[in-house]
Design a protein around this motif. Sequence first.
Motif, PDB file in Angstrom:
ATOM      1  N   PRO A 104     107.236 -69.877  55.757  1.00 14.85           N
ATOM      2  CA  PRO A 104     107.771 -68.570  56.149  1.00 14.85           C
ATOM      3  C   PRO A 104     106.967 -67.382  55.596  1.00 14.85           C
ATOM      4  CG  PRO A 104     109.071 -69.445  54.358  1.00 14.85           C
ATOM      5  CD  PRO A 104     108.059 -70.510  54.718  1.00 14.85           C
ATOM      6  N   ILE A 105     105.665 -67.399  55.840  1.00 14.60           N
ATOM      7  CA  ILE A 105     104.842 -66.256  55.450  1.00 14.60           C
ATOM      8  C   ILE A 105     105.013 -65.194  56.526  1.00 14.60           C
ATOM      9  CG2 ILE A 105     102.469 -65.434  55.167  1.00 14.60           C
ATOM     10  CD1 ILE A 105     101.836 -68.116  53.841  1.00 14.60           C
ATOM     11  N   TYR A 106     105.376 -63.995  56.103  1.00 15.43           N
ATOM     12  CA  TYR A 106     105.614 -62.912  57.060  1.00 15.43           C
ATOM     13  C   TYR A 106     104.290 -62.342  57.561  1.00 15.43           C
ATOM     14  CZ  TYR A 106     107.453 -58.690  59.153  1.00 15.43           C
ATOM     15  OH  TYR A 106     107.750 -57.685  60.033  1.00 15.43           O
ATOM     16  N   GLU A 107     103.423 -61.939  56.643  1.00 12.56           N
ATOM     17  CA  GLU A 107     102.100 -61.428  56.991  1.00 12.56           C
ATOM     18  C   GLU A 107     101.116 -61.880  55.919  1.00 12.56           C
ATOM     19  OE1 GLU A 107     102.158 -57.168  59.021  1.00 12.56           O
ATOM     20  OE2 GLU A 107     103.212 -57.137  57.090  1.00 12.56           O
ATOM     21  N   TYR A 108      99.846 -61.975  56.316  1.00  8.65           N
ATOM     22  CA  TYR A 108      98.825 -62.259  55.312  1.00  8.65           C
ATOM     23  C   TYR A 108      97.515 -61.610  55.725  1.00  8.65           C
ATOM     24  CZ  TYR A 108      96.030 -65.621  57.969  1.00  8.65           C
ATOM     25  OH  TYR A 108      95.192 -66.193  58.887  1.00  8.65           O
ATOM     26  N   ARG A 109      96.665 -61.400  54.736  1.00  8.90           N
ATOM     27  CA  ARG A 109      95.316 -60.897  54.960  1.00  8.90           C
ATOM     28  C   ARG A 109      94.383 -61.618  53.993  1.00  8.90           C
ATOM     29  NH1 ARG A 109      98.230 -58.841  58.202  1.00  8.90           N
ATOM     30  NH2 ARG A 109      98.237 -56.694  58.961  1.00  8.90           N
ATOM     31  N   ILE A 110      93.158 -61.840  54.461  1.00 10.56           N
ATOM     32  CA  ILE A 110      92.096 -62.344  53.591  1.00 10.56           C
ATOM     33  C   ILE A 110      91.318 -61.111  53.138  1.00 10.56           C
ATOM     34  CG2 ILE A 110      90.064 -63.828  53.377  1.00 10.56           C
ATOM     35  CD1 ILE A 110      92.626 -65.402  54.037  1.00 10.56           C
ATOM     36  N   LEU A 111      91.236 -60.914  51.837  1.00  6.13           N
ATOM     37  CA  LEU A 111      90.616 -59.724  51.277  1.00  6.13           C
ATOM     38  C   LEU A 111      89.368 -60.065  50.479  1.00  6.13           C
ATOM     39  CD1 LEU A 111      93.855 -58.123  49.764  1.00  6.13           C
ATOM     40  CD2 LEU A 111      92.905 -57.742  52.054  1.00  6.13           C
ATOM     41  N   ASP A 112      88.431 -59.133  50.442  1.00  3.17           N
ATOM     42  CA  ASP A 112      87.305 -59.208  49.516  1.00  3.17           C
ATOM     43  C   ASP A 112      87.769 -58.577  48.219  1.00  3.17           C
ATOM     44  OD1 ASP A 112      85.330 -60.357  51.206  1.00  3.17           O
ATOM     45  OD2 ASP A 112      85.049 -58.407  52.177  1.00  3.17           O
ATOM     46  N   LYS A 159      96.440 -49.949  53.440  1.00  2.00           N
ATOM     47  CA  LYS A 159      95.062 -50.133  53.912  1.00  2.00           C
ATOM     48  C   LYS A 159      94.969 -51.245  54.957  1.00  2.00           C
ATOM     49  CE  LYS A 159      90.426 -51.151  52.244  1.00  2.00           C
ATOM     50  NZ  LYS A 159      89.619 -51.545  51.103  1.00  2.00           N
ATOM     51  N   GLU A 160      95.759 -52.292  54.771  1.00  2.00           N
ATOM     52  CA  GLU A 160      95.700 -53.453  55.666  1.00  2.00           C
ATOM     53  C   GLU A 160      96.711 -53.371  56.815  1.00  2.00           C
ATOM     54  OE1 GLU A 160      93.434 -55.881  55.571  1.00  2.00           O
ATOM     55  OE2 GLU A 160      92.481 -54.813  53.899  1.00  2.00           O
ATOM     56  N   HIS A 161      97.416 -52.246  56.924  1.00  2.00           N
ATOM     57  CA  HIS A 161      98.392 -52.030  58.006  1.00  2.00           C
ATOM     58  C   HIS A 161      99.445 -53.140  58.045  1.00  2.00           C
ATOM     59  CE1 HIS A 161      95.784 -48.822  59.344  1.00  2.00           C
ATOM     60  NE2 HIS A 161      94.780 -49.664  59.308  1.00  2.00           N
ATOM     61  N   MET A 162     100.012 -53.386  56.880  1.00  2.00           N
ATOM     62  CA  MET A 162     101.068 -54.383  56.741  1.00  2.00           C
ATOM     63  C   MET A 162     102.407 -53.668  56.541  1.00  2.00           C
ATOM     64  SD  MET A 162      99.047 -57.028  54.203  1.00  2.00           S
ATOM     65  CE  MET A 162     100.267 -58.343  54.205  1.00  2.00           C
ATOM     66  N   LEU A 218     110.761 -57.625  50.847  1.00  2.00           N
ATOM     67  CA  LEU A 218     109.445 -58.225  51.043  1.00  2.00           C
ATOM     68  C   LEU A 218     108.868 -58.531  49.667  1.00  2.00           C
ATOM     69  CD1 LEU A 218     107.950 -56.019  53.886  1.00  2.00           C
ATOM     70  CD2 LEU A 218     108.217 -58.496  53.937  1.00  2.00           C
ATOM     71  N   TRP A 219     108.554 -59.811  49.460  1.00  2.00           N
ATOM     72  CA  TRP A 219     107.897 -60.239  48.235  1.00  2.00           C
ATOM     73  C   TRP A 219     106.414 -60.401  48.549  1.00  2.00           C
ATOM     74  CZ3 TRP A 219     110.670 -59.839  44.028  1.00  2.00           C
ATOM     75  CH2 TRP A 219     112.026 -60.097  44.033  1.00  2.00           C
ATOM     76  N   PHE A 220     105.547 -60.036  47.602  1.00  2.00           N
ATOM     77  CA  PHE A 220     104.099 -60.116  47.801  1.00  2.00           C
ATOM     78  C   PHE A 220     103.443 -60.973  46.727  1.00  2.00           C
ATOM     79  CE2 PHE A 220     105.345 -56.221  49.900  1.00  2.00           C
ATOM     80  CZ  PHE A 220     104.590 -56.248  51.062  1.00  2.00           C
ATOM     81  N   SER A 221     102.407 -61.699  47.131  1.00  2.00           N
ATOM     82  CA  SER A 221     101.586 -62.466  46.204  1.00  2.00           C
ATOM     83  C   SER A 221     100.135 -62.385  46.637  1.00  2.00           C
ATOM     84  CB  SER A 221     101.992 -63.951  46.197  1.00  2.00           C
ATOM     85  OG  SER A 221     103.227 -64.136  45.571  1.00  2.00           O
ATOM     86  N   MET A 222      99.267 -62.747  45.697  1.00  7.17           N
ATOM     87  CA  MET A 222      97.837 -62.797  45.979  1.00  7.17           C
ATOM     88  C   MET A 222      97.270 -64.025  45.285  1.00  7.17           C
ATOM     89  SD  MET A 222      94.877 -60.050  44.972  1.00  7.17           S
ATOM     90  CE  MET A 222      95.628 -58.745  45.915  1.00  7.17           C
ATOM     91  N   VAL A 223      96.608 -64.863  46.058  1.00  8.23           N
ATOM     92  CA  VAL A 223      95.926 -66.019  45.484  1.00  8.23           C
ATOM     93  C   VAL A 223      94.436 -65.760  45.632  1.00  8.23           C
ATOM     94  CG1 VAL A 223      95.578 -68.508  45.493  1.00  8.23           C
ATOM     95  CG2 VAL A 223      97.834 -67.562  46.086  1.00  8.23           C
TER      96      VAL A 223
END
Length: 183
Positions: free
Chosen positions: A17-25, A160-163, A173-178
Motif C-alpha cells: 500500500p505505497i501511496y506515492e514514491y519517487r527515486i531521488l538523487d 519539489k516532487e509534486h507529491m 500520510l507517513w513518509f520514509s526514505m530508503v
Amino acid sequence: MAELDTAKFEEFISAYPIYEYRILDTSDLSVATRVRQICRQECERYGSTWACPPAVGTLEECEKRIRSYGKAVFFSSVAEVSDLMNMQEMLSTRDAHEDLTTEVAGFLKEQGFDTFTLSTESCDICETCAYTQGEPCRFPERMHPCLESHGVVVSEIVEKEHMEYNLGGNTILWFSMVLYRAA
C-alpha cells in the motif's frame, strides 16, 4: 553505481500500500539546520533515543551519510483515523508504515544494494531506549532514525516532487526514505 531495475521495483511495490514514491538523487536533497533546531527545542525525544539527535551524529555527519548513498526511494503510505486530534490513535497507525519501510529496504537489499533507512518520528521498538543507559542499540537492523534527525525537510521534497502532503479528512500520510548504493 548499479541501477535499480524500476520495472522489478514497480512489480514489487504493486503488492504493497505505497501511496506515492519517487527515486531521488541524494545530491539533490537539502539538509537543513532549522530541522535540528526544532528537534532540540520542541521534541521530547531529543537526546533520549538512538534514532534522534544527538545520537545520530552531527548534522554534518548526517549529511555525509546521506550523500554516501547515490539514490533514495522516498515514499508515502496512507492511514485513516477517526480523529486526527487523538495522538494515540494516530501513532498506532505508524507500525504498518514501519513494516512497509522494512519491506522496501529488504527488497533493495535483495537486489544487491547497501541501504540506510530514514523513517517516521523516532524509534519506539524498546520501551526504554538503550541510549539513555549509555548502551548500544539493541536492534540496530530494525531501528530507523527519523528523517528529521538527519535534517531532511519532508515538505520540501514533497513540494519539489509534486507529491501529496495532506489528503484532508482524517487521513495521515507517513513518509520514509530508503537510501541505497551498490553493495
